[in-house]
Design a protein around this motif. Structure first.
Motif, short mmCIF file in Angstrom:
data_model
loop_
_atom_site.label_atom_id
_atom_site.label_comp_id
_atom_site.label_asym_id
_atom_site.label_seq_id
_atom_site.Cartn_x
_atom_site.Cartn_y
_atom_site.Cartn_z
N ASP A 140 -8.91 -5.76 2.24
CA ASP A 140 -8.75 -5.28 0.87
C ASP A 140 -7.49 -5.87 0.26
O ASP A 140 -6.60 -6.31 0.98
CB ASP A 140 -8.63 -3.74 0.85
CG ASP A 140 -9.91 -3.04 1.24
OD1 ASP A 140 -11.00 -3.53 0.90
OD2 ASP A 140 -9.81 -1.97 1.88
N ILE B 206 -3.53 2.45 1.09
CA ILE B 206 -3.01 1.68 2.22
C ILE B 206 -2.29 2.54 3.25
O ILE B 206 -1.85 2.01 4.28
CB ILE B 206 -2.08 0.53 1.74
CG1 ILE B 206 -0.88 1.07 0.98
CG2 ILE B 206 -2.88 -0.48 0.92
CD1 ILE B 206 0.19 0.03 0.68
N ALA C 181 -5.41 -5.15 4.82
CA ALA C 181 -5.11 -5.13 3.38
C ALA C 181 -3.99 -6.12 3.13
O ALA C 181 -3.14 -6.37 3.99
CB ALA C 181 -4.71 -3.73 2.91
#
Length: 185
Positions: free
Chosen positions: A95, A117, A66
């Motif tokens: 992401d 996250i 992420a």
């Protein structure tokens, strides 16, 4: 285009589109004779893919799934990385997330938007670094949310203390471009 060619082209685009020569007060409170307005660059059709590819190359030895940072400067940088990663056939997906400046007052009342996250390795990004204050706000919020910060990257480092501040917080720091690349230092 090669990574070297991509980097040279990005530097040319930043010089052409993003460097404004006038006296300004930076978010850190410091005054400067020029301003590097990276939103003029990170949201531009040619520069955004370059930023994504170059940041992926710069961080190829870091494992993260992420990417994000403090809104607004980090948002287009994070999505550029997300899109670049999606084009890599042999790489896991990445992401993007957005760290708000304050918790949303309605709806889900979230401070960090996007996929969760917590428990994930993340890359924290920003467009321009001066003192590191903005990116460190994001680093602290991301850590409080339970993510592991594998590193911090910026598109342009003004070489005025951000690297030292970020590294003092225990995060590796890398920049795509410095002032010399922009013919400013």
């Amino acid at each position: 285009m090669s990574a070297h060619g991509d980097r040279a082209r990005l530097a040319a685009l930043v010089r052409e589109l993003g460097v404004v020569h006038e006296r300004v007060t930076l978010s850190s409170g410091a005054e400067a004779d020029y301003y590097v307005d990276l939103r003029r660059v990170t949201l531009q059709h040619e520069a955004s893919p370059l930023i994504g590819r170059l940041l992926r190359a710069l961080t190829e030895d870091w494992d993260y799934d992420a990417v994000g940072g403090l809104t607004l400067g980090a948002d287009p940088v994070a999505t550029a990385v997300l899109h670049a990663a999606s084009l890599e056939t042999d790489a896991p997906p990445v992401d993007a997330f957005v760290v708000r400046k304050e918790t949303k007052k309605h709806g889900m009342q979230r401070l960090i938007e996007g996929p969760d996250i917590a428990g994930r390795p993340v890359l924290v990004v920003e467009d321009t670094s001066t003192t590191g204050g903005s990116v460190l706000t994001a680093v602290r919020q991301v850590r409080e949310a339970g993510a592991t910060v594998v590193g911090v990257c910026t598109v342009v480092d003004r070489d005025t203390g951000a690297r030292e501040a970020v590294e003092a917080e225990g995060a590796p720091y890398r920049a795509l471009l410095g002032l010399a690349d922009l013919q400013l230092g």
